[in-house]
Scaffold this active site. Structure first.
Site, PDB file in Angstrom:
ATOM      1  N   ASP A   1      51.783  80.668 126.574  1.00  0.00           N
ATOM      2  CA  ASP A   1      53.340  81.857 126.593  1.00  0.00           C
ATOM      3  C   ASP A   1      53.235  80.719 128.541  1.00  0.00           C
ATOM      4  O   ASP A   1      53.369  80.002 129.213  1.00  0.00           O
ATOM      5  CB  ASP A   1      52.109  82.700 127.994  1.00  0.00           C
ATOM      6  CG  ASP A   1      53.039  83.751 127.737  1.00  0.00           C
ATOM      7  OD1 ASP A   1      54.830  83.491 127.875  1.00  0.00           O
ATOM      8  OD2 ASP A   1      52.309  85.288 127.855  1.00  0.00           O
ATOM      9  N   TRP A   2      54.870  81.291 128.545  1.00  0.00           N
ATOM     10  CA  TRP A   2      55.800  80.324 130.083  1.00  0.00           C
ATOM     11  C   TRP A   2      54.357  80.600 131.015  1.00  0.00           C
ATOM     12  O   TRP A   2      54.162  81.225 131.039  1.00  0.00           O
ATOM     13  CB  TRP A   2      56.655  80.924 130.012  1.00  0.00           C
ATOM     14  CG  TRP A   2      58.385  80.476 129.154  1.00  0.00           C
ATOM     15  CD1 TRP A   2      59.400  80.054 129.421  1.00  0.00           C
ATOM     16  CD2 TRP A   2      57.506  80.298 127.582  1.00  0.00           C
ATOM     17  NE1 TRP A   2      59.836  80.130 128.287  1.00  0.00           N
ATOM     18  CE2 TRP A   2      59.182  79.427 127.335  1.00  0.00           C
ATOM     19  CE3 TRP A   2      57.413  80.787 127.136  1.00  0.00           C
ATOM     20  CZ2 TRP A   2      59.610  79.593 125.733  1.00  0.00           C
ATOM     21  CZ3 TRP A   2      57.262  80.519 125.658  1.00  0.00           C
ATOM     22  CH2 TRP A   2      58.642  80.351 125.236  1.00  0.00           C
TER      23      TRP A   2
END
Length: 757
Positions: free
Chosen positions: A231-232
């Site tokens: 995930d970012w």
């Protein structure tokens, strides 16, 4: 001739390999043009394309290109319709091809553990089977256009509170039975190109560094072939994450590229591990680039598709006295800000730039129905406006029926934070109460991504839940309210009476460092059923403007083995006057549940029938449908015994049952020790005859003993039996006069008998 992926990777420099393992920027992957590896783009989201053309961000702060907002997962799950999810995926895949997006970051398949999770609108259900089946269809639809789907967020990411640091503390059986099947089913059925790791640690190890999750379960057990992306901003330790099996870091990070290079040069990271990661990423890039399609999608057609889908998602929760559908001649008062400005999606990274959103007020007028509107309350806040309330109440009292469009404001439900309670805004509750005082026929339409408390449920005539149904929601609402479409949605989650009833209430969300999953496997209806607790609306509940009759449930066999499975079938008849669709649900209920849920969803099929039409619905149940995960075995195990298959219209509306006996071909590991109880010995088929002889002699001896009335009162037969069966083998030394050597020999003999059986 095109070089193979392995040949391309072999010709890359160490720097090129390291750079391929993180993005070029926020949304684009790195390229190696000299070797024919082009630059590609990824984009959110699960229910629409959030492609950012200008300044990039992760949480939707900056504008993205105009796109179609389809029903969010909380709404599309209510369809209980694999075909609808396939159709949704195909539409998204086509839009991705048209916009040059290689991988769509979705669907999101985390379980709805608590109604308060701010991101619940992106998730399908509290049930892992429903989640997994719908996700598999969604993935297959997207990838039919040679665009990758990315399952997220792996794993046990069920809250926004401290989501980047709080460790989800959950036992292996609960993980395998509740929180992982939503990923496992689409991985096995549809092989998504990518899986995204969650921010949180799982049992103390960050998901992106968790070799048990990524290596043992995802790749070895399930056979996942794609790449794993963070995930970012979720990477904690880049080199450790590569070793564990996380291939791609997003967004781009040149700092960690250098860390990868140094780790290879110093021997802390093998070139083989790096090459495997790069191969998986390059394979996806080439798969997209070599199958580019000149797709040009018709935005207006997709808008109409979104509205048609929304009709399939609406759940008619209550319809007392046939309050719905409204008649064309009815004079209807509409109130509530959502009638004019519907909330059709949630906030955060999945927020779509929808340039055309249908509202119910406009569509009711377009369709020629007699309506008047008074706002009553705003759709964006909890502000109380006395004049607006008075006008809405006056209009409701002067009409044949009143429809109040209620729901959660945008700011109350979003990625990044969780809700604090389950209540609707106070101004909305006040208007509904006041309208009920002047109008007998009151309908409430709900816009929310997760359950809310409904203190007015017994006062109003009807409740239609639309969840967050995308940009076509207003047209769908008008058609459903006036009977141009027939509601067919079913609740993909239980709606409790109050927040305190939720099984996670005592544990959720934790102290910010740990999130303890203390309720274990008893999530949603599994808990409410076991506790025999009343709910507002049950899992799977949803009414229709027609009625359906269920025939007897028939099984392909009355006895089966755990490796065989069986087929169940049931005839459904539309006994009403209009066409309708019914989502038939099949639950498996062990006759001796013990520590298991009383029943679990193991099949669902949606069938559309004309008035009087009949159709047979079939369910194929594999042996896994009866199984539990056993940590001692490290795998799935079917407890031998009787099971009831239950077909119905909801988890608490069972219409037909049938019984099957399942024979286990795999036995649990069992070893007799001095602390094994006599009752545990009696549970073993091979030992029961031997033990029974001893127990019979023991019982006869006790019966012959001259016991006084006082003694009988102090130690009745039930107490004697319980004491005997719960006594360990070593107790025979104290109470049976059996010597230690004889006991040791007996233990050896019993284990030998088990081994031979």
């Amino acid at each position: 001739m095109r070089r193979s992926v392995s040949e391309i990777v072999a010709q890359m420099t160490l720097k090129e390999k390291a750079s391929m393992c993180s993005g070029k920027d926020f949304w684009r992957l790195e390229s190696v043009r000299r070797l024919g590896v082009p630059q590609v783009m990824v984009a959110d989201g699960p229910h629409g394309l959030r492609k950012q053309a200008g300044e990039a961000d992760h949480l939707g702060i900056n504008d993205s290109i105009p796109a179609v907002c389809f029903p969010t997962a909380c709404a599309s799950a209510a369809s209980f319709d694999r075909n609808l999810l396939r159709q949704l995926g195909e539409a998204l895949g086509q839009e991705c091809q048209a916009e040059g997006v290689a991988v769509l970051l979705g669907p999101a398949v985390n379980i709805k553990r608590s109604p308060l999770c701010g991101r619940n609108f992106e998730y399908f259900s509290e049930d892992p089977y429903l989640t997994g089946e719908l996700a598999a269809s969604h993935v297959a639809g997207v990838q039919s256009w040679n665009v990758g789907a990315c399952l997220k967020h792996f794993a046990a990411n069920n809250q926004e509170y401290h989501r980047q640091v709080a460790s989800s503390q959950v036992d292996e059986r609960t993980l395998r039975e509740i929180y992982l099947p939503g990923f496992e089913i689409p991985v096995r059925k549809s092989q998504p190109w990518a899986v995204m790791t969650s921010y949180n640690p799982v049992n103390g190890v960050y998901a992106g560094e968790n070799k048990h999750l990524l290596g043992d379960i995802l790749r070895r057990d399930w056979g996942f072939k794609g790449f794993v992306v963070s995930d970012w901003g979720a990477v904690n330790h880049r080199v450790n994450s590569l070793k564990a099996g996380m291939d791609l870091e997003m967004p781009g990070c040149r700092v960690t590229d250098k860390e990868i290079e140094r780790a290879v040069l110093t021997g802390r990271l093998s070139m083989k591990t790096l090459d495997e990661a790069v191969r998986r990423i390059v394979a996806a890039v080439l798969r997209f680039s070599e199958h580019r399609s000149p797709a040009v999608f018709d935005r207006q057609a997709h808008h109409h598709l979104a509205a048609a889908m929304a009709e399939q998602c609406g759940v008619l929760m209550k319809n007392q006295g046939g309050a719905l559908p409204l008649a064309p001649e009815d004079r209807v008062a509409l109130s509530g800000g959502f009638a004019k400005a519907p909330r059709c999606q949630g906030g955060g990274s999945s927020h779509i730039n929808a340039t055309e959103v249908d509202d119910a007020l406009n569509w009711a007028q377009k369709l020629g129905f007699r309506t008047e509107y008074a706002e009553g309350f705003s759709a964006v806040s909890d502000g109380r406006d006395e004049a607006a309330l008075d006008e809405a109440v006056r209009l409701a009292g002067a009409s044949d029926a009143a429809v109040v469009f209620a729901g959660l404001p945008d700011s109350w439900e979003s990625e990044g934070y969780d809700r604090r309670h389950m209540r609707l805004p106070a101004c909305q509750l006040e208007l509904i109460d006041r309208v009920c005082a002047v109008q007998k026929r009151v309908i409430v339409v709900l816009h929310c991504g997760s359950p809310v408390e409904l203190p007015f449920a017994d006062k109003v005539s009807a409740i239609l839940c639309m969840y967050l149904a995308g940009e076509g929601v207003g047209r769908a609402e008008a058609r459903l309210l006036w009977g141009l479409a027939n509601p067919s949605g079913k609740l993909p989650e239980t709606w409790p009476v109050r927040l305190q009833d939720n099984p996670s209430y005592l544990y959720w969300p934790g102290d910010g460092r740990t999130a303890v999953y203390g309720e274990g496997r008893f999530v949603g209806y599994r808990y409410y059923d076991k506790k025999e607790l009343g709910v507002r609306f049950a899992f799977g509940h949803g009414l229709s403007y027609t009625s359906f009759a269920y025939g007897p449930l028939r099984l392909s066999r009355a006895r089966t083995r755990d490796v065989e499975g069986l087929t169940a079938s049931i005839e459904i008849t539309n006994t009403g006057r209009v066409q309708g669709s019914e989502a038939v649900q099949l639950y498996v209920a062990p006759e001796k549940p013990g520590d298991r849920p009383l029943q679990e969803l193991r099949g669902f099929e949606k069938v559309t029938l004309a008035p009087g039409e009949k159709r047979t619905v079939r369910f194929k149940l594999p042996g896994r449908a009866f199984a539990v995960y056993n940590e001692a075995l490290g795998g799935w195990y079917v407890p031998q015994g009787g099971y009831r298959l239950r077909a119905g219209a909801s988890s608490r509306d069972v219409r037909s049952e049938a019984k099957v006996w399942v024979q286990a071909t795999r036995q649990l590991p069992f070893k007799v020790t001095m602390n094994t109880t006599l009752g545990q010995l009696m549970e073993q088929d091979a030992l029961r005859p031997l033990l029974q002889k001893y127990l019979d002699r023991y019982g006869d001896g006790q019966a012959r003993t001259n016991r006084s009335a006082v003694a009988a009162e102090a130690m009745n037969e039930d107490m004697q039996n319980a004491t005997m069966y719960e006594s360990p083998v070593r107790a025979l030394r104290s109470f049976g006069g059996v010597g230690g050597m004889r006991l040791q020999a007996a233990v050896w003999y019993l284990n030998r008998k088990l081994k031979k059986s």
